[in-house]
Design a protein around this motif. Sequence first.
Motif, mmCIF file in Angstrom:
data_model
loop_
_atom_site.group_PDB
_atom_site.id
_atom_site.type_symbol
_atom_site.label_atom_id
_atom_site.label_comp_id
_atom_site.label_asym_id
_atom_site.label_seq_id
_atom_site.Cartn_x
_atom_site.Cartn_y
_atom_site.Cartn_z
ATOM 1 N N SER A 115 0.834 -1.201 0.000
ATOM 2 C CA SER A 115 0.000 0.000 0.000
ATOM 3 C C SER A 115 0.870 1.253 0.000
ATOM 4 O O SER A 115 1.954 1.271 0.587
ATOM 5 N N GLY A 116 0.376 2.299 -0.649
ATOM 6 C CA GLY A 116 1.108 3.563 -0.666
ATOM 7 C C GLY A 116 0.367 4.599 -1.463
ATOM 8 O O GLY A 116 -0.724 4.356 -1.990
ATOM 9 N N ARG A 155 6.125 6.882 -15.138
ATOM 10 C CA ARG A 155 5.530 5.793 -14.380
ATOM 11 C C ARG A 155 4.350 5.207 -15.148
ATOM 12 O O ARG A 155 3.792 5.839 -16.049
ATOM 13 N N ILE A 156 3.983 3.998 -14.762
ATOM 14 C CA ILE A 156 2.801 3.332 -15.309
ATOM 15 C C ILE A 156 1.822 3.123 -14.173
ATOM 16 O O ILE A 156 2.200 2.683 -13.085
ATOM 17 N N VAL A 157 0.568 3.428 -14.406
ATOM 18 C CA VAL A 157 -0.506 3.109 -13.469
ATOM 19 C C VAL A 157 -1.440 2.129 -14.171
ATOM 20 O O VAL A 157 -1.784 2.330 -15.340
ATOM 21 N N PHE A 158 -1.851 1.075 -13.494
ATOM 22 C CA PHE A 158 -2.660 0.037 -14.115
ATOM 23 C C PHE A 158 -3.489 -0.683 -13.058
ATOM 24 O O PHE A 158 -3.290 -0.502 -11.853
ATOM 25 N N ARG A 159 -4.409 -1.506 -13.516
ATOM 26 C CA ARG A 159 -5.168 -2.382 -12.625
ATOM 27 C C ARG A 159 -4.307 -3.602 -12.323
ATOM 28 O O ARG A 159 -3.949 -4.355 -13.217
ATOM 29 N N ARG A 196 -5.566 -7.125 -5.135
ATOM 30 C CA ARG A 196 -6.052 -7.457 -6.472
ATOM 31 C C ARG A 196 -7.126 -6.463 -6.895
ATOM 32 O O ARG A 196 -7.993 -6.074 -6.113
ATOM 33 N N ASP A 197 -7.058 -6.043 -8.157
ATOM 34 C CA ASP A 197 -7.984 -5.104 -8.802
ATOM 35 C C ASP A 197 -7.757 -3.650 -8.405
ATOM 36 O O ASP A 197 -8.460 -2.760 -8.890
ATOM 37 N N GLU A 198 -6.785 -3.369 -7.542
ATOM 38 C CA GLU A 198 -6.498 -1.980 -7.186
ATOM 39 C C GLU A 198 -5.616 -1.329 -8.249
ATOM 40 O O GLU A 198 -4.825 -1.998 -8.927
ATOM 41 N N ARG A 232 5.240 -3.119 -6.729
ATOM 42 C CA ARG A 232 4.122 -2.239 -7.013
ATOM 43 C C ARG A 232 3.674 -1.489 -5.769
ATOM 44 O O ARG A 232 3.693 -2.024 -4.666
ATOM 45 N N THR A 233 3.232 -0.265 -5.996
ATOM 46 C CA THR A 233 2.571 0.509 -4.950
ATOM 47 C C THR A 233 1.086 0.529 -5.270
ATOM 48 O O THR A 233 0.685 0.989 -6.346
#
Length: 341
Positions: free
Chosen positions: A48-49, A60-64, A72-74, A87-88
């Motif tokens: 978490s972060g 950066r990459i942001v993804f599901r 999961r799914d965050e 991953r954060t």
Amino acid sequence: MSGNGRRLLVLLACVLVLACVAGAAVWRASDRAHAKDRVQPGGPTVASGAVSLTAGGPQRIVFRSMAWGPHRDELATVPAGDPDGPRTASGVKCLRFYAAGGTGICLQAVHGPVSDSYRAVVLDAGLHVTRKVDLAGIPTRARVSPSGRMVAWTVFVGGDSYAGTDFSTRTSILDTRTGALEPTLEDYTVTRDGSRLRAADLNFWGVTFADDRHFYATVATGGHTYLIRGDTATKAAVTVHGNVECPSLSPDGTRIAYKKRVPGLPADAPWRLYVLDLATGREHATAETRDVDDQAVWSDDHTLVYALPGDYGSDLYSVPADGTGAPRLLTRSALAPAYLP
């Protein structure tokens, strides 16, 4: 049968229905709990972060995140230079996602005791909710204009796959500055070869924005698909090229990546990943020869990123856009990436 007997049968039937509903709810809750507890063997490290959609600093990459475990799914983020690294995770869950210009669009499931509903959630750069819109079907595509002002999404309102012809979609565009919502592109005037398309079966999906006014998308009619260029000010669109689905405009605005139905391929896996030069109208296949049922993302002007089925849902791959090279695995257990410059 006596009146008391009939009343008893009705009572028993009601009890059975309630028991089934309760059982379904317990099963769904139990399944979600077990899924949350499972940890993917050999999977990525997820913690978490804070996750931000603000540009600046290293890309950066942001993804599901599709990795099994409590996140999961965050929405999760990794450095673009280490796409399969630790991953954060943000705590915000999405089925589909995209971001640009400090704005995110998150298509979510709202879990009920028996069935789910869906909504579109607009996020600011800190992932705070600024707008919610109820959806008419299952989320499938999402995009944001480069400035972050305009967002678009597509849902299935009939069927749940693009592979066949028995499906219906609804595509909406929202202006986050004015709050104006276009619930469906079916109200647009679409022109092909100088004549207006008036077919009752017009079907739209897969918006990709050029700017805050202009966009590309797919329209289908009569069993054929076309790339259209649309204008949100005039509510009009014109066809550009045939056999184009789920277009994605390159950062320099000169090319469209898309999935193309190739004759001779299986009916349930008909697509190959292609690139169209908008100036010349010439198209070419990429080096990816597997079936790509996704709206690809450009990580830069030369590289495409897309999802393929994986052991835990989907994995992200990349391939050169010019048709050279070979596909390579980029990020395991991930879906719906957005590159933040």
